[in-house]
Design an enzyme around this catalytic site. Structure first.
Site, PDB file in Angstrom:
ATOM      1  N   HIS A  96       0.821  -1.210   0.000  1.00 50.41           N
ATOM      2  CA  HIS A  96       0.000   0.000   0.000  1.00 50.41           C
ATOM      3  C   HIS A  96       0.857   1.262   0.000  1.00 50.41           C
ATOM      4  CE1 HIS A  96       0.364  -0.441   4.500  1.00 50.41           C
ATOM      5  NE2 HIS A  96       0.359   0.875   4.468  1.00 50.41           N
ATOM      6  N   ASP A 232       1.231  -7.849   1.799  1.00 54.50           N
ATOM      7  CA  ASP A 232       1.377  -6.399   1.673  1.00 54.50           C
ATOM      8  C   ASP A 232       2.844  -6.000   1.517  1.00 54.50           C
ATOM      9  OD1 ASP A 232       0.989  -3.682   1.707  1.00 54.50           O
ATOM     10  OD2 ASP A 232      -0.325  -3.679   3.449  1.00 54.50           O
ATOM     11  N   SER A 666       4.323   1.731   8.418  1.00 48.24           N
ATOM     12  CA  SER A 666       3.972   0.773   7.372  1.00 48.24           C
ATOM     13  C   SER A 666       5.178   0.551   6.465  1.00 48.24           C
ATOM     14  CB  SER A 666       2.803   1.288   6.540  1.00 48.24           C
ATOM     15  OG  SER A 666       1.613   1.256   7.268  1.00 48.24           O
TER      16      SER A 666
END
Length: 731
Positions: A96, A232, A666
């Protein structure tokens, strides 16, 4: 690099470290709460980490004198983390985090979102204009230098100007004659300041990314939710000039040779293993008062969730039936949906943890200590009552701000239209030469091309109608600019939507018309623009917010900032036994904990890991979030997991641990006790999203991709195993 002219006093720094990191006796369980500056990892902290499984020294984690772990951790773009995993500049981050770049290279003909992308050699890697990655070269405390120019009682705006001024001087002193950058960041709500020397690379290329059916498996349904099975991750490479220094894109650039890169473990994780996340967490507010928590829990979060329900549904309905819209809006949808889902969990978690009540108990303790000390009573006795008054006022004003920004201003056409304002003002004023106008015109041509690449007029029309109704119902159209009400009345006709009529009367939603307008733009052309109804609304909305809505709100926020800064200083002085770590501010941090499951509610116990079995159990070809690529199904049926399966033959996908993380972390490396990557951090559990404000060790868990699943996708699924040859794999 030697830091010059920072006016740091060793004795003061030692005292500060002792004060801020006043640890209790070492214990068997790690103090999982906290995001620690690597510069201030004192011996007590390292001893505690080592007692829980770390086999490295503080110098291994952070050093300015030799290569250390910090030299392989980077700020990816402007709000994520990445890590270098080869001596040829290969970088891993979250899928992402790379989604915007993947989307920018995608089209209906080359749908890298749907199909994934893998460069099979260096020549196939895709340049990513505008993408940058930043390393931290060194960190230094410059508090004494910064605060020396500040005086009590000065207005907040003047204080900020003085801080900016002295910060620029300090920064320039420390990077003069180098290619480095520098930034000074406030800590402890402006009670402390650190200088960060940075190195930023500008030639970054996309190497590989799985399809969204792997990289975003579970979609919005599973976002923030455990158990999770999302692959991810994405892969990029840093390029540099022949001298290994940052350079603009050139086909002559070569892969960057890092000072340090991470080995990757194939051993996997087991329960209670030590873990550490090294990254750039974005924003937390852990020392907020009960009044601030009340504002978030009962006003801010519920309002924003309600608004985004409408926005996301409008976008999603069009994305489902139109592939072009899907590609244009996927990154925007995920970005907006991330906050929407997080705020629901945050509000719920704060309530279930009794955060307001626990904050009130803490504040009562603080107040009783202050009352018992005449000096403290004089300095801090009125702080909490003053904060309560400010937040009571903010609670009344917050809905107007939220609905104005999140609803009334949400249609993208208004932001685009407003960007034309400088061009209109330049052209309408005779003092500006044609050259200045032409420069702005060329700038707008580029901006328009970027805007229309990811814009669907029909979708935005639907959104405008939805937001107009929502704002009218919740706030009232009387609280809008007169221009907005006038145009709304003019273009609202029976059986035809306001937005449809408005867009028909405007040229700003049509790429060809905008392009033709800009190509032929000259002095006098601004007259067409200033008459355009969309432009008139955009300017009116902007002016109304600046002149009517914002002043009172901004004044209250300024008061809150000043009082919270004083409250933070008071806590440091009064609550001496508490371990105070600085709130996250997108600076380099270390957080540590252990691999462990959790119990989110009565009768439910979650394991610490998931496997590929779970993907196949969730698989649903009729539901976008749970589609599974055919190649992944084949590998599963064949049990062709290679060296990436565990001893039982299972292929693990994700795991959870008690590291304290937030947005910005992240893509950060999750590291074992010997310094090897075991995972990529990408999320938190929904029940623990309130950790930005209130950390509960029983329910706060970070979610990480098991690194072996990423390697499996690269090697077995994508056939890009040559990339693993660059990496140092530890078996």
């Amino acid at each position: 690099m030697t830091i010059r002219s920072t006016s740091c006093v060793k004795g003061a720094l030692i005292m500060l470290s002792m004060h801020l990191f006043n640890f209790q006796m070492l214990r068997a369980d790690p103090p999982v709460e906290g995001m620690w500056l690597p510069l201030l990892l004192d011996q007590l902290t390292i001893n505690d980490m080592q007692a829980n499984g770390l086999q490295l020294s503080a110098d291994d984690l952070y050093s300015v004198n030799h290569a250390s772990m910090k030299d392989a951790v980077l700020l990816f773009g402007t709000g994520c983390t990445g890590e270098v995993v080869s001596e040829q500049g290969l970088v891993l981050t979250a899928h992402h985090c790379g989604l915007g770049q993947i989307q920018s290279h995608s089209s209906v003909e080359h749908d890298y979102l749907e199909n994934g992308f893998w460069a099979m050699n260096r020549s196939e890697e895709l340049a990513c204009p505008g993408l940058k990655v930043t390393f931290i070269i060194s960190i230094a405390d410059v508090t004494s230098r910064v605060v020396s120019v500040l005086h009590d009682g000065i207005p907040e705006w003047k204080r900020n100007l003085q801080i900016d001024s002295v910060s620029k001087v300090i920064a320039n002193e420390n990077i003069a004659g180098t290619h480095y950058g520098a930034q000074i960041k406030p800590f402890y709500t402006g009670n402390q300041y650190f200088l960060f020397i940075t190195e930023t690379f500008r030639d970054i290329r996309l190497v590989g990314a799985p399809p969204v059916s792997i990289g975003n498996f579970g979609g919005e349904t599973d976002n923030w939710i455990w158990p999770r099975h999302t692959g991810d991750f994405s892969v990029f490479r840093i390029y540099a000039g022949a001298d290994n220094k940052p350079a603009d894109y050139s086909p002559d650039n070569v892969p960057f040779r890092p000072r340090y890169y991470f080995p990757i473990s194939l051993k996997g994780v087991k329960e209670s293993d030590f873990t550490m996340v090294y990254g750039f967490p974005g924003t937390t507010n852990e020392y907020a008062t009960s009044y601030a928590i009340d504002l978030v829990q009962n006003v801010l979060d519920p309002d924003r969730v309600k608004i985004r329900d409408k926005v996301l549904n409008t976008w999603w309905n069009d994305m489902l039936v139109n592939d072009t819209v899907r590609i244009q809006y996927l990154s925007k949808y995920n970005g907006l949906g991330n906050g929407w889902k997080k705020w629901q969990g945050e509000s719920k978690g704060l309530k279930e943890a009794g955060a307001i009540a626990q904050k009130e108990l803490y504040e009562a303790d603080f107040s009783s200590r202050v009352a018992a000390n005449d000096h403290w009573q004089m300095r801090y006795g009125t702080l909490l009552p003053q904060l309560k008054t400010v937040y009571d006022s903010l609670k009344k004003l917050q809905p107007l701000i939220d609905y104005y920004d999140e609803a009334l201003n949400k249609p993208e056409i208004f932001g685009f239209a407003n960007s034309f304002q400088p061009l209109a003002e330049l052209a309408g004023n005779k003092i500006y030469p044609d050259e200045t106008i032409n420069k702005e015109k060329e700038k707008m041509k580029l901006a328009a091309a970027r805007f229309f690449k990811n814009y669907a007029s029909a979708t935005d029309q639907k959104l405008l109608d939805e937001m107009t109704v929502l704002y009218g119902n919740e706030i009232g159209l009387s609280q809008t600019p007169a221009t907005y009400r006038e145009i709304l009345k003019k273009y609202s006709k029976d059986k035809v939507s306001f937005a449809n009529n408005l867009f028909q009367a405007s040229f700003l939603d049509n790429q060809k018309e905008v392009t033709d307008y800009l190509n032929g733009f000259k002095r006098g052309s601004e007259k067409k623009l200033v008459k355009d109804p969309v432009y008139r609304i955009a300017v009116a909305l902007n002016e109304y917010r600046d002149n009517i809505v914002a002043p009172v709100y901004d004044h209250l926020r300024s008061e809150a900032i000043i009082l919270n800064r004083k409250y933070m200083a008071a806590q440091l002085e009064v609550m001496k036994e508490r371990k105070f770590y600085p709130d996250a501010n997108l600076s380099l941090r270390i957080t540590y904990g252990k691999v462990e499951g959790f119990t989110p509610r009565d009768g439910v116990q979650f394991s610490y890991f998931t496997t590929l079995d779970g993907i196949m159990q969730k698989m649903n070809p009729d539901f976008e979030d749970y589609k599974v690529p055919e190649r992944l199904k084949e590998l599963y049926v064949q049990k062709d997991f290679g060296i990436y399966a565990d001893a039982s033959g299972k292929l693990k996908t994700c795991f959870i641990a008690s590291n304290h993380t937030t947005g910005g972390a992240s893509g950060a490396p999750v590291i074992d006790g010997t310094g090897n990557i075991i995972g990529i951090n990408f999320d938190r559990v929904w029940e623990g999203t309130m950790s930005d404000l209130f950390f509960d060790p029983e329910r706060c868990r970070n979610i990480s991709l098991d690194i072996r699943y990423a390697l499996f996708i690269i090697d077995k699924y994508a056939g890009a195993g040559y990339l693993l040859e660059e990496m140092k794999l530890v078996r």
